[in-house]
Design a protein around this motif. Structure first.
Motif, PDB file in Angstrom:
ATOM      1  N   VAL A   1      43.274  36.861  37.792  1.00  0.00           N
ATOM      2  CA  VAL A   1      44.044  36.779  39.037  1.00  0.00           C
ATOM      3  C   VAL A   1      43.114  36.965  40.232  1.00  0.00           C
ATOM      4  O   VAL A   1      43.173  36.207  41.215  1.00  0.00           O
ATOM      5  CB  VAL A   1      45.164  37.839  39.059  1.00  0.00           C
ATOM      6  CG1 VAL A   1      45.841  37.879  40.443  1.00  0.00           C
ATOM      7  CG2 VAL A   1      46.196  37.553  37.983  1.00  0.00           C
ATOM      8  N   ARG A   2      42.240  37.962  40.154  1.00  0.00           N
ATOM      9  CA  ARG A   2      41.290  38.189  41.249  1.00  0.00           C
ATOM     10  C   ARG A   2      40.400  36.965  41.464  1.00  0.00           C
ATOM     11  O   ARG A   2      40.169  36.540  42.597  1.00  0.00           O
ATOM     12  CB  ARG A   2      40.452  39.424  40.953  1.00  0.00           C
ATOM     13  CG  ARG A   2      39.423  39.739  42.037  1.00  0.00           C
ATOM     14  CD  ARG A   2      38.738  41.073  41.838  1.00  0.00           C
ATOM     15  NE  ARG A   2      39.683  42.165  42.054  1.00  0.00           N
ATOM     16  CZ  ARG A   2      40.072  43.006  41.107  1.00  0.00           C
ATOM     17  NH1 ARG A   2      39.626  42.869  39.878  1.00  0.00           N
ATOM     18  NH2 ARG A   2      40.910  43.978  41.386  1.00  0.00           N
ATOM     19  N   ASP A   3      39.910  36.402  40.387  1.00  0.00           N
ATOM     20  CA  ASP A   3      39.039  35.229  40.502  1.00  0.00           C
ATOM     21  C   ASP A   3      39.777  34.044  41.116  1.00  0.00           C
ATOM     22  O   ASP A   3      39.220  33.285  41.920  1.00  0.00           O
ATOM     23  CB  ASP A   3      38.492  34.842  39.121  1.00  0.00           C
ATOM     24  CG  ASP A   3      37.510  35.867  38.572  1.00  0.00           C
ATOM     25  OD1 ASP A   3      37.033  36.703  39.371  1.00  0.00           O
ATOM     26  OD2 ASP A   3      37.241  35.842  37.359  1.00  0.00           O
ATOM     27  N   SER A   4      41.045  33.859  40.739  1.00  0.00           N
ATOM     28  CA  SER A   4      41.832  32.747  41.274  1.00  0.00           C
ATOM     29  C   SER A   4      42.042  32.892  42.772  1.00  0.00           C
ATOM     30  O   SER A   4      41.894  31.926  43.539  1.00  0.00           O
ATOM     31  CB  SER A   4      43.185  32.684  40.557  1.00  0.00           C
ATOM     32  OG  SER A   4      44.035  31.742  41.175  1.00  0.00           O
ATOM     33  N   VAL A   5      42.385  34.104  43.220  1.00  0.00           N
ATOM     34  CA  VAL A   5      42.616  34.331  44.647  1.00  0.00           C
ATOM     35  C   VAL A   5      41.329  34.119  45.434  1.00  0.00           C
ATOM     36  O   VAL A   5      41.320  33.476  46.501  1.00  0.00           O
ATOM     37  CB  VAL A   5      43.178  35.749  44.887  1.00  0.00           C
ATOM     38  CG1 VAL A   5      43.195  36.080  46.379  1.00  0.00           C
ATOM     39  CG2 VAL A   5      44.587  35.866  44.311  1.00  0.00           C
ATOM     40  N   ARG A   6      40.219  34.610  44.925  1.00  0.00           N
ATOM     41  CA  ARG A   6      38.950  34.467  45.649  1.00  0.00           C
ATOM     42  C   ARG A   6      38.486  33.013  45.673  1.00  0.00           C
ATOM     43  O   ARG A   6      37.876  32.559  46.658  1.00  0.00           O
ATOM     44  CB  ARG A   6      37.896  35.368  45.014  1.00  0.00           C
ATOM     45  CG  ARG A   6      38.199  36.844  45.248  1.00  0.00           C
ATOM     46  CD  ARG A   6      37.146  37.754  44.716  1.00  0.00           C
ATOM     47  NE  ARG A   6      37.496  39.134  44.995  1.00  0.00           N
ATOM     48  CZ  ARG A   6      36.734  40.166  44.650  1.00  0.00           C
ATOM     49  NH1 ARG A   6      35.597  39.952  44.018  1.00  0.00           N
ATOM     50  NH2 ARG A   6      37.110  41.390  44.949  1.00  0.00           N
ATOM     51  N   ALA A   7      38.772  32.276  44.620  1.00  0.00           N
ATOM     52  CA  ALA A   7      38.418  30.855  44.618  1.00  0.00           C
ATOM     53  C   ALA A   7      39.209  30.116  45.693  1.00  0.00           C
ATOM     54  O   ALA A   7      38.664  29.252  46.403  1.00  0.00           O
ATOM     55  CB  ALA A   7      38.687  30.256  43.243  1.00  0.00           C
ATOM     56  N   ARG A   8      40.492  30.440  45.834  1.00  0.00           N
ATOM     57  CA  ARG A   8      41.305  29.812  46.874  1.00  0.00           C
ATOM     58  C   ARG A   8      40.819  30.222  48.264  1.00  0.00           C
ATOM     59  O   ARG A   8      40.855  29.416  49.206  1.00  0.00           O
ATOM     60  CB  ARG A   8      42.785  30.173  46.698  1.00  0.00           C
ATOM     61  CG  ARG A   8      43.371  29.720  45.374  1.00  0.00           C
ATOM     62  CD  ARG A   8      44.868  29.556  45.428  1.00  0.00           C
ATOM     63  NE  ARG A   8      45.603  30.716  45.851  1.00  0.00           N
ATOM     64  CZ  ARG A   8      45.999  31.703  45.040  1.00  0.00           C
ATOM     65  NH1 ARG A   8      45.676  31.672  43.741  1.00  0.00           N
ATOM     66  NH2 ARG A   8      46.702  32.709  45.497  1.00  0.00           N
TER      67      ARG A   8
ATOM     68  N   ALA B   1      46.127  41.964  49.001  1.00  0.00           N
ATOM     69  CA  ALA B   1      47.591  41.910  49.017  1.00  0.00           C
ATOM     70  C   ALA B   1      48.107  40.739  48.175  1.00  0.00           C
ATOM     71  O   ALA B   1      49.111  40.874  47.457  1.00  0.00           O
ATOM     72  CB  ALA B   1      48.099  41.797  50.451  1.00  0.00           C
ATOM     73  N   LEU B   2      47.413  39.607  48.234  1.00  0.00           N
ATOM     74  CA  LEU B   2      47.813  38.466  47.414  1.00  0.00           C
ATOM     75  C   LEU B   2      47.603  38.740  45.931  1.00  0.00           C
ATOM     76  O   LEU B   2      48.420  38.360  45.087  1.00  0.00           O
ATOM     77  CB  LEU B   2      47.031  37.216  47.830  1.00  0.00           C
ATOM     78  CG  LEU B   2      47.704  36.279  48.834  1.00  0.00           C
ATOM     79  CD1 LEU B   2      46.795  35.111  49.153  1.00  0.00           C
ATOM     80  CD2 LEU B   2      49.052  35.795  48.315  1.00  0.00           C
ATOM     81  N   GLU B   3      46.491  39.389  45.593  1.00  0.00           N
ATOM     82  CA  GLU B   3      46.234  39.739  44.194  1.00  0.00           C
ATOM     83  C   GLU B   3      47.365  40.592  43.632  1.00  0.00           C
ATOM     84  O   GLU B   3      47.817  40.375  42.501  1.00  0.00           O
ATOM     85  CB  GLU B   3      44.916  40.505  44.081  1.00  0.00           C
ATOM     86  CG  GLU B   3      43.668  39.679  44.337  1.00  0.00           C
ATOM     87  CD  GLU B   3      42.434  40.533  44.474  1.00  0.00           C
ATOM     88  OE1 GLU B   3      41.360  39.970  44.772  1.00  0.00           O
ATOM     89  OE2 GLU B   3      42.526  41.761  44.295  1.00  0.00           O
ATOM     90  N   VAL B   4      47.817  41.558  44.418  1.00  0.00           N
ATOM     91  CA  VAL B   4      48.859  42.477  43.942  1.00  0.00           C
ATOM     92  C   VAL B   4      50.163  41.734  43.690  1.00  0.00           C
ATOM     93  O   VAL B   4      50.790  41.883  42.629  1.00  0.00           O
ATOM     94  CB  VAL B   4      49.067  43.619  44.954  1.00  0.00           C
ATOM     95  CG1 VAL B   4      50.314  44.434  44.602  1.00  0.00           C
ATOM     96  CG2 VAL B   4      47.848  44.524  44.996  1.00  0.00           C
TER      97      VAL B   4
END
Length: 316
Positions: free
Chosen positions: A135-142, A177-180
């Protein structure tokens, strides 16, 4: 201090209260904590979010190896720079160390400048579960692909309360906040309402905030940055940069690190990097004054030269 003496003092109640020593960077906290620990048989517990990283001894002004050998020091340099270490993870570690200190009859001395850590220690913390790496990797990629404004708009649709509170270009907090919400299905404010209890409730600690003269403090900050460079801070940052870590990781944003990495890339001179590092640290110290004044009024503000007398009056 002998084991028998520690046991006697612990059972007599002399070591019941923890001591919390906070203050802006370069205000003399470490020396005060070391002196108190030597006199009272205490254990020094790091409460600074950057000094947890083993890769950053010099640039974060961690206690030296000689100082650490004088009294027990805990939670210093125990985390790899590649870890996105959180306040929740620190609280879990601090709970173990606090238990060990009480078992051994040692006075726990929490010392540092991270207001969120002290607030978690004395007020409790939200119960946000660990965020899965995917999830963290997906948010940071976006974040890298679309930019922070797009993520802020996404957050506004999924967690409008957090989006309204955050600055539209606050990359780290918007991503968090998005990760959570993505990992848990619940917005961050919901987790804040269902918090964890404090490790040190009211009455179980004495808390001091070292408040030096601002001009003198800023002069010490400037001088200390030069001392850190002479002691090998640039080589330390070079080793960190060679790892190719995510620039959003907390360790990669320690004061002075981004500017020195720019210097290593040939973008700015060493003196320009040093001046950026000094300015960032001065601004951080100013924010520390403001944060503790508004968020943790239970800390008593004391001039550094009066701190020893204050401690003696509270714990003698």
């Amino acid at each position: 201090m002998s084991v028998a003496t520690r046991d006697m003092r612990a059972h007599s109640g002399l070591l019941d209260k923890a001591v919390l020593i906070a203050g802006p960077t370069a205000s003399g906290k470490s020396a005060l904590a070391l002196e108190l620990a030597r006199e009272s048989g205490g254990v020094v517990i790091n409460t600074d979010s950057m000094q947890v990283y083993r890769d950053l001894r010099i640039i974060t002004a961690r206690p030296s190896e000689d100082e650490e050998a004088l009294v027990p020091h805990r939670l210093y340099g125990h985390v790899d720079a590649g870890v996105n270490f959180s306040a929740g993870a620190w609280v879990a570690d601090a709970a173990k160390v606090l238990g060990e200190a009480r078992t051994q009859g040692r006075r726990p001395i929490f010392i540092g400048g991270s207001g969120l850590y002290f607030k978690a220690l004395t007020r409790g913390l939200s119960a946000v579960p660990p965020i899965p790496a995917e999830v963290r990797d997906s948010v940071r990629a976006r974040l890298e692909r679309h930019g922070v404004e797009a993520l802020h708009a996404e957050l506004a649709a999924r967690d409008p309360v957090s989006a309204e509170r955050l600055m539209p270009r606050d990359r780290t907090r918007i991503a968090r906040a998005l990760e959570v919400v993505e990992a848990t299905g619940r917005p961050l404010p919901d987790w804040h309402r269902d918090g964890l209890p404090p490790l040190l409730p009211p009455g179980e600690f004495s808390a001091i905030f070292l408040a030096p003269d601002r001009d003198q403090l800023y002069a010490r900050i400037d001088a200390r940055f030069g001392t850190m460079l002479e002691a090998g801070a640039l080589a330390e940052v070079e080793r960190l940069a060679a790892r190719g870590l995510d620039p959003l990781l907390p360790a990669m944003k320690a004061h002075g690190v981004p500017a020195l990495i720019r210097h290593l890339r040939g973008e700015i001179s060493r003196e320009e990097a040093a001046e950026i590092g000094r300015a960032d640290t001065r601004h951080y110290a100013k924010r520390q004054f403001t944060w503790f004044r508004h968020q943790l009024p239970e800390f008593e503000w004391v001039a550094p030269e009066d701190a020893r007398e204050w401690l003696q009056s509270r714990i003698s």
